[in-house]
Each structure stands twice: as structure tokens, then as C-alpha cells.
Design a protein around this motif. Structure first.
Motif, PDB file in Angstrom:
ATOM      1  N   ALA A   1     100.055  67.303  22.609  1.00 59.69           N
ATOM      2  CA  ALA A   1     101.033  67.823  21.648  1.00 59.69           C
ATOM      3  C   ALA A   1     100.394  68.284  20.344  1.00 59.69           C
ATOM      4  O   ALA A   1     100.978  69.114  19.624  1.00 59.69           O
ATOM      5  CB  ALA A   1     102.095  66.758  21.360  1.00 59.69           C
ATOM      6  N   ALA A   2      99.196  67.779  20.007  1.00 64.59           N
ATOM      7  CA  ALA A   2      98.534  68.189  18.772  1.00 64.59           C
ATOM      8  C   ALA A   2      98.214  69.678  18.765  1.00 64.59           C
ATOM      9  O   ALA A   2      98.045  70.280  17.699  1.00 64.59           O
ATOM     10  CB  ALA A   2      97.255  67.369  18.572  1.00 64.59           C
ATOM     11  N   TYR A   3      98.160  70.301  19.949  1.00 61.74           N
ATOM     12  CA  TYR A   3      97.899  71.741  20.034  1.00 61.74           C
ATOM     13  C   TYR A   3      98.955  72.527  19.269  1.00 61.74           C
ATOM     14  O   TYR A   3      98.661  73.574  18.677  1.00 61.74           O
ATOM     15  CB  TYR A   3      97.879  72.171  21.501  1.00 61.74           C
ATOM     16  CG  TYR A   3      97.523  73.629  21.717  1.00 61.74           C
ATOM     17  CD1 TYR A   3      96.202  74.045  21.795  1.00 61.74           C
ATOM     18  CD2 TYR A   3      98.513  74.600  21.854  1.00 61.74           C
ATOM     19  CE1 TYR A   3      95.870  75.378  21.997  1.00 61.74           C
ATOM     20  CE2 TYR A   3      98.195  75.935  22.055  1.00 61.74           C
ATOM     21  CZ  TYR A   3      96.880  76.314  22.120  1.00 61.74           C
ATOM     22  OH  TYR A   3      96.563  77.638  22.310  1.00 61.74           O
TER      23      TYR A   3
ATOM     24  N   VAL B   1     101.553  72.705  27.258  1.00 59.29           N
ATOM     25  CA  VAL B   1     101.420  71.589  26.335  1.00 59.29           C
ATOM     26  C   VAL B   1     102.149  70.400  26.940  1.00 59.29           C
ATOM     27  O   VAL B   1     103.377  70.400  27.059  1.00 59.29           O
ATOM     28  CB  VAL B   1     101.999  71.929  24.946  1.00 59.29           C
ATOM     29  CG1 VAL B   1     101.906  70.713  24.019  1.00 59.29           C
ATOM     30  CG2 VAL B   1     101.249  73.108  24.336  1.00 59.29           C
ATOM     31  N   GLU B   2     101.367  69.406  27.364  1.00 58.73           N
ATOM     32  CA  GLU B   2     101.894  68.224  28.041  1.00 58.73           C
ATOM     33  C   GLU B   2     102.859  68.615  29.158  1.00 58.73           C
ATOM     34  O   GLU B   2     103.943  68.067  29.308  1.00 58.73           O
ATOM     35  CB  GLU B   2     102.535  67.269  27.037  1.00 58.73           C
ATOM     36  CG  GLU B   2     101.529  66.765  26.008  1.00 58.73           C
ATOM     37  CD  GLU B   2     102.006  65.558  25.224  1.00 58.73           C
ATOM     38  OE1 GLU B   2     103.189  65.200  25.334  1.00 58.73           O
ATOM     39  OE2 GLU B   2     101.184  64.984  24.490  1.00 58.73           O
ATOM     40  N   GLY B   3     102.422  69.624  29.919  1.00 62.98           N
ATOM     41  CA  GLY B   3     103.183  70.060  31.083  1.00 62.98           C
ATOM     42  C   GLY B   3     104.309  71.032  30.797  1.00 62.98           C
ATOM     43  O   GLY B   3     104.969  71.508  31.727  1.00 62.98           O
TER      44      GLY B   3
ATOM     45  N   THR C   1      95.392  80.675  14.042  1.00 59.86           N
ATOM     46  CA  THR C   1      94.347  79.881  14.685  1.00 59.86           C
ATOM     47  C   THR C   1      94.659  79.666  16.157  1.00 59.86           C
ATOM     48  O   THR C   1      93.768  79.767  17.015  1.00 59.86           O
ATOM     49  CB  THR C   1      94.193  78.523  13.980  1.00 59.86           C
ATOM     50  OG1 THR C   1      93.889  78.742  12.601  1.00 59.86           O
ATOM     51  CG2 THR C   1      93.092  77.692  14.622  1.00 59.86           C
ATOM     52  N   GLU C   2      95.916  79.387  16.469  1.00 55.24           N
ATOM     53  CA  GLU C   2      96.290  79.131  17.861  1.00 55.24           C
ATOM     54  C   GLU C   2      96.034  80.350  18.736  1.00 55.24           C
ATOM     55  O   GLU C   2      95.521  80.232  19.859  1.00 55.24           O
ATOM     56  CB  GLU C   2      97.767  78.717  17.934  1.00 55.24           C
ATOM     57  CG  GLU C   2      98.226  78.225  19.294  1.00 55.24           C
ATOM     58  CD  GLU C   2      98.636  79.351  20.228  1.00 55.24           C
ATOM     59  OE1 GLU C   2      98.366  79.250  21.451  1.00 55.24           O
ATOM     60  OE2 GLU C   2      99.225  80.334  19.724  1.00 55.24           O
TER      61      GLU C   2
ATOM     62  N   MET D   1      89.276  71.377  18.099  1.00 52.10           N
ATOM     63  CA  MET D   1      89.967  71.743  16.862  1.00 52.10           C
ATOM     64  C   MET D   1      91.208  70.890  16.642  1.00 52.10           C
ATOM     65  O   MET D   1      92.262  71.372  16.229  1.00 52.10           O
ATOM     66  CB  MET D   1      90.316  73.236  16.876  1.00 52.10           C
ATOM     67  CG  MET D   1      89.065  74.119  16.913  1.00 52.10           C
ATOM     68  SD  MET D   1      89.398  75.891  16.770  1.00 52.10           S
ATOM     69  CE  MET D   1      90.027  75.984  15.090  1.00 52.10           C
ATOM     70  N   GLY D   2      91.073  69.584  16.961  1.00 52.80           N
ATOM     71  CA  GLY D   2      92.137  68.640  16.637  1.00 52.80           C
ATOM     72  C   GLY D   2      93.115  68.338  17.741  1.00 52.80           C
ATOM     73  O   GLY D   2      94.080  67.600  17.522  1.00 52.80           O
ATOM     74  N   PHE D   3      92.888  68.884  18.933  1.00 54.44           N
ATOM     75  CA  PHE D   3      93.765  68.573  20.069  1.00 54.44           C
ATOM     76  C   PHE D   3      92.896  68.212  21.267  1.00 54.44           C
ATOM     77  O   PHE D   3      91.685  68.397  21.247  1.00 54.44           O
ATOM     78  CB  PHE D   3      94.668  69.770  20.402  1.00 54.44           C
ATOM     79  CG  PHE D   3      93.907  71.014  20.788  1.00 54.44           C
ATOM     80  CD1 PHE D   3      93.567  71.271  22.111  1.00 54.44           C
ATOM     81  CD2 PHE D   3      93.519  71.933  19.821  1.00 54.44           C
ATOM     82  CE1 PHE D   3      92.854  72.396  22.464  1.00 54.44           C
ATOM     83  CE2 PHE D   3      92.798  73.072  20.169  1.00 54.44           C
ATOM     84  CZ  PHE D   3      92.470  73.306  21.489  1.00 54.44           C
ATOM     85  N   GLN D   4      93.532  67.684  22.312  1.00 51.92           N
ATOM     86  CA  GLN D   4      92.806  67.245  23.501  1.00 51.92           C
ATOM     87  C   GLN D   4      93.207  68.065  24.725  1.00 51.92           C
ATOM     88  O   GLN D   4      94.380  68.414  24.885  1.00 51.92           O
ATOM     89  CB  GLN D   4      93.092  65.761  23.783  1.00 51.92           C
ATOM     90  CG  GLN D   4      92.645  64.824  22.675  1.00 51.92           C
ATOM     91  CD  GLN D   4      91.140  64.821  22.509  1.00 51.92           C
ATOM     92  OE1 GLN D   4      90.400  64.830  23.493  1.00 51.92           O
ATOM     93  NE2 GLN D   4      90.681  64.785  21.263  1.00 51.92           N
ATOM     94  N   LEU D   5      92.218  68.351  25.561  1.00 52.83           N
ATOM     95  CA  LEU D   5      92.477  68.978  26.858  1.00 52.83           C
ATOM     96  C   LEU D   5      92.816  67.860  27.841  1.00 52.83           C
ATOM     97  O   LEU D   5      91.985  66.995  28.117  1.00 52.83           O
ATOM     98  CB  LEU D   5      91.242  69.752  27.322  1.00 52.83           C
ATOM     99  CG  LEU D   5      91.284  70.332  28.736  1.00 52.83           C
ATOM    100  CD1 LEU D   5      92.411  71.355  28.872  1.00 52.83           C
ATOM    101  CD2 LEU D   5      89.943  70.978  29.090  1.00 52.83           C
ATOM    102  N   LEU D   6      94.034  67.868  28.358  1.00 49.80           N
ATOM    103  CA  LEU D   6      94.500  66.794  29.226  1.00 49.80           C
ATOM    104  C   LEU D   6      94.191  67.029  30.702  1.00 49.80           C
ATOM    105  O   LEU D   6      93.882  66.100  31.438  1.00 49.80           O
ATOM    106  CB  LEU D   6      96.023  66.607  29.070  1.00 49.80           C
ATOM    107  CG  LEU D   6      96.526  66.200  27.693  1.00 49.80           C
ATOM    108  CD1 LEU D   6      98.043  66.113  27.699  1.00 49.80           C
ATOM    109  CD2 LEU D   6      95.903  64.883  27.251  1.00 49.80           C
TER     110      LEU D   6
END
Length: 313
Positions: free
Chosen positions: A110-112, A144-146, A119-120, A90-95
């Protein structure tokens, strides 16, 4: 740290690409009916992004690590019919994915943070409900990014477990909506009530009035500080109906048994005050096995804030 994420994600991508090939041959995630053993539920976000939908999936993996990869792939696979949305697409990445004991930590990019508020929360619900079905995963966390994830009112989002999202009993197809309700629990001595907000998902096939009463009976939980059960936890709900602004709550006789020094009158107002917070309810009548007990001070009750106090710090 970014290099570590990249290596971890690269390895998982390879595993997931292999899994995709298997899924193309054996069938996609999210089938509407179970077709064999090892069935689990995979939760997706509705196309309208207003609720969470449950679909069945037959697991092919054998080890716990493989099962996790398979469920993550399901959560990231965009359905062909586009009737619902995969929460991890849904527009973000699992890192990164980290496991420690019975906890699983997912780190997003960060797109999360650009997801709409509702929606979140739906994405969180779908992820947690799906992944905590694994025997060795009880809690799921999201960063989110740690960095710590916060909700829309600035509260940190900690470890999440399955019972934060309510299932409906029965065979109905479950969809879920977010409910933020105000419940009234007891003080330590049982003489007053304290308001407490609770945010959970509940089945749309369940009346919100019944949801409120069930949550009161369930109590504030072991993690709550300074508030205590206001209704006997052994109480069973016979039925809950609402007509012309009056909610009729029919309970079994366990409701009359005092627990934690909470008088029956305080238990009554815990239910009444909680229910009248709903916009469609003005008054409440509580029945025990279909009748108003003679010990009750009234037949129909209205909100009573005189016995409500605040939590002492």
C-alpha cells in the motif's frame, strides 16, 4: 493470499541475496558505459524525481527466470553515488511477481500509493522500460495488494509496454520527461477531426514539437476506437523548427498522398491544431520538401476548430 505472497517473496529474497554477492564481486548495476556482451539498459529515477535516466548493465544470468531476478535486483539496488534512485527502493515493497505468457504482473504494498503523482509515473516508466527488454516479456502490469492501480485522474492503469515511452534516435544519453499532449485524429469518413489526449515519455533531447508531429504520424493505435489516422503514416519528417511563435514543419512528399479518405487540408489542420496546443506556438507553416505546395489554401495556418467534432457514442 498474504501467505502466498510471503512465501513467494521469501524465495525471491533468497535468490536476490545470492545475486547481491555476485554483484559485489563483479560490479554494480547502472554502469555508464557497456563493458561487454549481453548489455541491457536499466532505467532509474533521477535524484530530482523529474525524469528517467538510462544506464548500461552487463547481464550475468543465463536463463530467462534468472535474468528477470537480476533486473529486479538492479531496479532495487540503491546506487552508491546517490546520483539517481532505484525505482524498487523508493519507500514501498514488491510483494509478488507473477508471469503468464508474455505478461508480467508486479504487486506492490500500500505504500506505493503514497508516491507523488509524477514520481509514481516515473517509477512505472523505469520498470516497464527495463523489464520488457527480456525476450519473453512484452507487457508489465502493476497492482497494489492485489487491487487495480489507478492514475491521478482515476483511470485504470492496464498492461504497459515499452513503446509507451519514447526513445530518442542517436547516441545521446537519454533522459525522459512525461508529456501529455492533445492530438487531432480523423473521423471514420475523414471529413472531421477528433481531439485525443496522449500521455507518453519522450527524450528531453527531442523537441516537443517534433514529438507531437511524430505521434500524429504514428496514428491513434489499434486499440483506439472511433478515431483514425489523420496523416499519411509513410510521411517522413525532414525537420521541425520554431521561431517567434511560428512552428515550421518540413515533411516529405508522402504527406500529400491521401489515406483513409482524409483530404490534405484536414491533415494540415490535424498538425496545426495539435501544435498550437503547445504554449509556445501560435501558428504553423507546413512545407513539403522545403516549399509550400501551390495546392495549399494558405502559407501559414492558425487553429481551426470548425472541423473538430466529438466522438459519437
Amino acid at each position: 493470499m498474504r501467505k502466498q505472497y510471503t512465501r513467494t517473496v521469501a524465495a525471491r529474497i533468497l535468490n536476490l541475496l545470492l545475486a547481491i554477492c555476485a554483484f559485489m564481486a563483479l560490479g554494480a548495476c547502472g554502469e555508464d558505459k557497456p563493458v561487454g556482451e549481453n548489455i541491457c539498459q536499466v532505467y532509474f529515477v533521477s535524484s530530482s524525481e523529474t525524469k528517467v535516466e538510462q544506464h548500461f548493465h552487463e547481464m550475468r544470468a543465463e536463463t530467462q527466470e534468472e535474468k528477470l531476478d537480476e533486473l529486479l535486483q538492479c531496479l532495487a539496488t540503491i546506487p552508491e553515488k546517490l546520483e539517481y534512485k532505484a525505482p524498487l527502493s523508493m519507500g514501498f515493497q514488491l510483494l509478488d511477481v507473477k508471469r503468464e505468457g508474455a505478461t508480467l504482473l508486479l504487486d506492490m504494498d500500500a505504500a506505493y500509493l503514497q508516491l507523488p503523482v509524477t514520481t509514481e509515473v516515473l517509477v512505472r516508466a523505469a520498470i516497464v522500460r527495463t523489464l520488457t527488454q527480456l525476450d519473453d516479456i512484452n507487457y508489465v502490469g502493476i497492482t497494489v495488494e492485489g487491487s487495480q492501480l489507478y492514475d491521478n485522474v482515476g483511470r485504470p492503469v492496464g498492461w504497459m509496454k515499452a513503446d509507451q515511452f519514447i526513445d530518442n534516435d542517436g547516441n545521446e544519453i537519454n533522459t525522459y520527461e512525461l508529456a501529455r499532449v492533445q492530438l487531432y485524429f480523423a473521423t471514420e469518413d475523414g471529413t472531421n477531426l477528433i481531439a485525443s489526449y496522449r500521455e507518453k515519455y519522450y527524450s528531453t533531447s527531442m523537441q516537443r514539437e517534433r514529438f507531437v508531429v511524430e505521434e500524429l504520424i504514428a496514428g491513434p493505435g489499434s486499440q483506439a476506437e472511433g478515431i483514425y489516422p489523420s496523416v499519411n503514416p509513410d510521411t517522413k519528417i525532414i525537420n521541425v523548427t520554431t521561431k517567434d511563435g511560428i512552428c515550421y514543419v518540413n515533411l516529405d512528399s508522402n504527406f500529400l498522398s491521401v489515406v483513409n479518405n482524409v483530404p490534405t487540408e484536414e491533415s494540415i489542420y490535424a498538425i496545426v491544431n495539435s501544435l498550437v496546443e503547445l504554449s509556445n506556438i501560435n501558428k504553423v507553416q507546413i512545407l513539403v520538401n522545403g516549399e509550400v505546395p501551390p495546392t495549399f489554401s494558405a502559407s501559414i495556418y492558425e487553429r481551426n476548430l470548425d472541423i473538430v467534432t466529438t466522438l459519437k457514442k
